[in-house]
Design a protein around this motif. Structure first.
Motif, PDB file in Angstrom:
ATOM      1  N   ALA A   7      81.385  55.487  84.947  1.00 36.33           N
ATOM      2  CA  ALA A   7      80.354  54.664  84.256  1.00 36.33           C
ATOM      3  C   ALA A   7      80.939  54.373  82.712  1.00 36.33           C
ATOM      4  N   ILE A   8      81.023  53.148  82.012  1.00 42.29           N
ATOM      5  CA  ILE A   8      81.783  52.345  81.549  1.00 42.29           C
ATOM      6  C   ILE A   8      80.807  52.488  80.541  1.00 42.29           C
ATOM      7  N   PHE A   9      80.623  52.467  79.137  1.00 39.95           N
ATOM      8  CA  PHE A   9      79.819  51.356  78.312  1.00 39.95           C
ATOM      9  C   PHE A   9      80.542  50.515  77.708  1.00 39.95           C
ATOM     10  N   LEU A  10      80.195  49.744  76.897  1.00 42.27           N
ATOM     11  CA  LEU A  10      81.025  48.252  76.270  1.00 42.27           C
ATOM     12  C   LEU A  10      80.341  48.415  74.301  1.00 42.27           C
ATOM     13  N   ASP A  11      80.311  48.327  73.414  1.00 44.16           N
ATOM     14  CA  ASP A  11      79.361  47.241  72.432  1.00 44.16           C
ATOM     15  C   ASP A  11      79.634  45.949  72.059  1.00 44.16           C
ATOM     16  N   MET A  12      79.564  45.404  71.763  1.00 43.59           N
ATOM     17  CA  MET A  12      79.157  44.067  71.987  1.00 43.59           C
ATOM     18  C   MET A  12      80.066  43.349  70.633  1.00 43.59           C
ATOM     19  N   ASP A  13      79.400  43.473  69.478  1.00 39.77           N
ATOM     20  CA  ASP A  13      80.766  43.121  68.075  1.00 39.77           C
ATOM     21  C   ASP A  13      81.544  43.938  67.866  1.00 39.77           C
ATOM     22  N   GLY A  14      82.659  43.034  68.302  1.00 41.22           N
ATOM     23  CA  GLY A  14      83.782  43.265  67.635  1.00 41.22           C
ATOM     24  C   GLY A  14      84.385  44.057  69.005  1.00 41.22           C
ATOM     25  N   THR A  15      83.928  43.915  69.946  1.00 44.78           N
ATOM     26  CA  THR A  15      84.457  44.724  71.195  1.00 44.78           C
ATOM     27  C   THR A  15      83.910  43.208  72.448  1.00 44.78           C
ATOM     28  N   ILE A 127      71.957  34.816  51.735  1.00 49.82           N
ATOM     29  CA  ILE A 127      72.646  33.460  52.447  1.00 49.82           C
ATOM     30  C   ILE A 127      73.800  32.731  52.324  1.00 49.82           C
ATOM     31  N   ARG A 128      74.054  32.403  50.510  1.00 48.23           N
ATOM     32  CA  ARG A 128      73.752  31.566  50.182  1.00 48.23           C
ATOM     33  C   ARG A 128      75.374  31.220  50.279  1.00 48.23           C
ATOM     34  N   ASP A 129      75.841  29.791  50.946  1.00 46.52           N
ATOM     35  CA  ASP A 129      77.482  29.939  50.487  1.00 46.52           C
ATOM     36  C   ASP A 129      77.952  30.010  49.201  1.00 46.52           C
ATOM     37  N   PRO A 130      79.335  29.997  49.315  1.00 46.06           N
ATOM     38  CA  PRO A 130      80.636  30.393  50.147  1.00 46.06           C
ATOM     39  C   PRO A 130      80.223  31.661  50.986  1.00 46.06           C
ATOM     40  N   LYS A 131      80.793  31.806  52.421  1.00 41.10           N
ATOM     41  CA  LYS A 131      80.875  33.112  52.640  1.00 41.10           C
ATOM     42  C   LYS A 131      81.970  34.171  51.672  1.00 41.10           C
ATOM     43  N   GLU A 139      79.388  38.027  61.767  1.00 39.84           N
ATOM     44  CA  GLU A 139      78.447  38.628  61.056  1.00 39.84           C
ATOM     45  C   GLU A 139      77.744  36.899  59.706  1.00 39.84           C
ATOM     46  N   TRP A 140      78.659  37.177  59.131  1.00 34.54           N
ATOM     47  CA  TRP A 140      77.957  35.806  58.659  1.00 34.54           C
ATOM     48  C   TRP A 140      77.406  34.712  58.759  1.00 34.54           C
ATOM     49  N   ILE A 141      78.140  34.235  60.442  1.00 37.69           N
ATOM     50  CA  ILE A 141      77.189  33.644  61.494  1.00 37.69           C
ATOM     51  C   ILE A 141      75.815  34.114  61.998  1.00 37.69           C
ATOM     52  N   SER A 142      75.933  34.900  62.512  1.00 35.88           N
ATOM     53  CA  SER A 142      75.256  35.444  62.751  1.00 35.88           C
ATOM     54  C   SER A 142      73.622  35.668  62.051  1.00 35.88           C
ATOM     55  N   ARG A 143      73.987  36.043  60.534  1.00 40.20           N
ATOM     56  CA  ARG A 143      73.185  35.669  59.594  1.00 40.20           C
ATOM     57  C   ARG A 143      72.255  34.643  59.104  1.00 40.20           C
ATOM     58  N   GLN A 144      73.533  33.061  59.278  1.00 34.07           N
ATOM     59  CA  GLN A 144      72.907  31.483  59.756  1.00 34.07           C
ATOM     60  C   GLN A 144      71.972  31.141  60.297  1.00 34.07           C
ATOM     61  N   LYS A 145      72.583  32.580  60.768  1.00 35.41           N
ATOM     62  CA  LYS A 145      71.792  31.780  62.532  1.00 35.41           C
ATOM     63  C   LYS A 145      70.129  32.216  63.107  1.00 35.41           C
ATOM     64  N   ILE A 147      68.489  33.276  60.234  1.00 32.05           N
ATOM     65  CA  ILE A 147      67.605  32.389  58.402  1.00 32.05           C
ATOM     66  C   ILE A 147      67.259  30.993  59.476  1.00 32.05           C
ATOM     67  N   GLU A 148      68.313  30.290  59.788  1.00 27.89           N
ATOM     68  CA  GLU A 148      68.017  28.561  60.550  1.00 27.89           C
ATOM     69  C   GLU A 148      67.130  28.648  62.010  1.00 27.89           C
ATOM     70  N   GLU A 149      66.959  30.085  62.759  1.00 26.55           N
ATOM     71  CA  GLU A 149      66.245  29.638  64.196  1.00 26.55           C
ATOM     72  C   GLU A 149      65.312  30.937  64.642  1.00 26.55           C
ATOM     73  N   ASP A 150      65.873  32.158  63.950  1.00 29.62           N
ATOM     74  CA  ASP A 150      65.619  33.543  64.761  1.00 29.62           C
ATOM     75  C   ASP A 150      64.700  34.199  64.300  1.00 29.62           C
ATOM     76  N   ILE A 151      64.775  34.320  62.866  1.00 22.26           N
ATOM     77  CA  ILE A 151      63.472  35.036  61.827  1.00 22.26           C
ATOM     78  C   ILE A 151      62.096  34.087  61.926  1.00 22.26           C
ATOM     79  N   GLU A 152      60.984  35.178  61.646  1.00 23.02           N
ATOM     80  CA  GLU A 152      59.464  34.352  61.977  1.00 23.02           C
ATOM     81  C   GLU A 152      59.276  34.696  61.392  1.00 23.02           C
ATOM     82  N   TRP A 153      58.264  34.462  59.932  1.00 22.51           N
ATOM     83  CA  TRP A 153      58.457  34.497  58.412  1.00 22.51           C
ATOM     84  C   TRP A 153      56.296  34.557  58.669  1.00 22.51           C
ATOM     85  N   THR A 154      56.698  35.844  58.103  1.00 26.59           N
ATOM     86  CA  THR A 154      55.443  35.909  58.902  1.00 26.59           C
ATOM     87  C   THR A 154      54.245  36.902  57.095  1.00 26.59           C
TER      88      THR A 154
END
Length: 293
Positions: A7-15, A127-131, A139-145, A147-154
């Protein structure tokens, strides 16, 4: 050295993901080949389940996925295990994050991540520019995305089915001060905490981590006691490295991570380090099984 894991287990970010959050066709191909030879391949990531579908290439397949640093495990649509943060803990941490104006994302199992509307201004400001130079581009790309698409403001946080918190800060001093405050809170409330980069921290249920997720996944497949291999690059992989038979750090991992493993890949995540390692060290040393007619 010949490595022959079951069995092999693989991380994602940076891997398996490069620094632009992409999985290469070479990585997909070698995973397919390993699975064809009877090796079980799993993802073990700090990311939540809802993030994976849009990041993994079409046709990408593994035997199971451990998400949110061990908070949940899935085989296709089947939920193998899930752990949840309490609503009391969630509300307490949000109040503390608000006082410090710390960027946060709350991840419910199976739903969009949440941020309270009243906290939107300071979350977006992080997440304001500049990075900042010390923040990695992935990580910066993930945070920008987010803010723009993924977070549900509740307007309100309700329920009790939360997989994890993610926190981010523009400076290392700021995140270290926040982590120190969370450690103080651990004296009053039970939870675990781990970083996956120098600019973030994640909160999960106490004693839940990638290693506990691997244990639960191996038990589900009846693989307890088999030879296991894990590849990763950051602090949230350390428990996983301690648990498996053979631990491998990416070439791009920090030195303190490389000191904790059995081996380091020859190439970085931007140079197909995982696919090269799995092909040359694992696949090429197998007795290849011919496909059935």
């Amino acid at each position: 050295m010949i490595i022959n894991p079951k069995a092999i287990f693989l991380d994602m970010d940076g891997t398996i993901l490069n620094h632009y959050n992409e999985v290469s066709s070479e990585t997909k191909q070698v995973i397919d080949q390993l699975r064809d030879q009877g090796t079980f391949v799993f993802i073990a990531t700090g990311r939540s389940a809802d993030e994976l579908a849009e990041m993994l290439p079409e046709g990408f397949a593994v035997d199971g996925i451990i998400t949110a640093n061990g908070m949940a495990g899935y085989i296709g649509e089947e939920v193998v295990f899930e752990h949840a943060l309490s609503l009391e803990l969630v509300k307490t941490i949000i109040e503390k994050a608000r006082k410090r104006k710390i960027y946060y994302e709350l991840f419910p199992h199976g739903n969009s991540r949440l941020v309270l509307e009243q906290d939107k201004a300071f979350v977006e400001a992080a997440i304001r520019d500049p990075k900042p130079d010390s923040v990695q581009i992935n990580e910066w790309i993930s945070r920008q995305k987010a803010i723009e698409e993924d977070i549900e403001w509740t307007s309100e946080i309700t329920g009790n089915h939360f997989s994890k918190f993610y926190f981010f800060a523009r400076t290392r001093d700021e995140i270290e001060e926040w982590k120190a405050e969370l450690k103080e809170l651990q004296g009053e409330m039970s939870f675990s905490m781990t970083p996956s980069s120098p600019h973030n921290a994640e909160v999960m249920v106490s004693d839940v981590n990638k290693a506990s997720g691997i244990k639960e996944m191996l038990e589900r497949f009846g693989l307890t006691g088999c030879e296991t291999l894990a590849i990763g690059d950051s602090d949230n992989d350390l428990k996983m490295f301690e648990y498996v038979s053979h631990a491998v750090a990416m070439k791009n991992a920090p030195d303190h991570i490389k000191e904790k493993v059995d081996e380091v890949t020859e190439f970085t995540c931007d140079e197909n380090g995982v696919s090269h390692y799995l092909k040359t060290v694992v696949l090429d040393n197998m007795v290849i099984k011919e496909p059935k007619a």
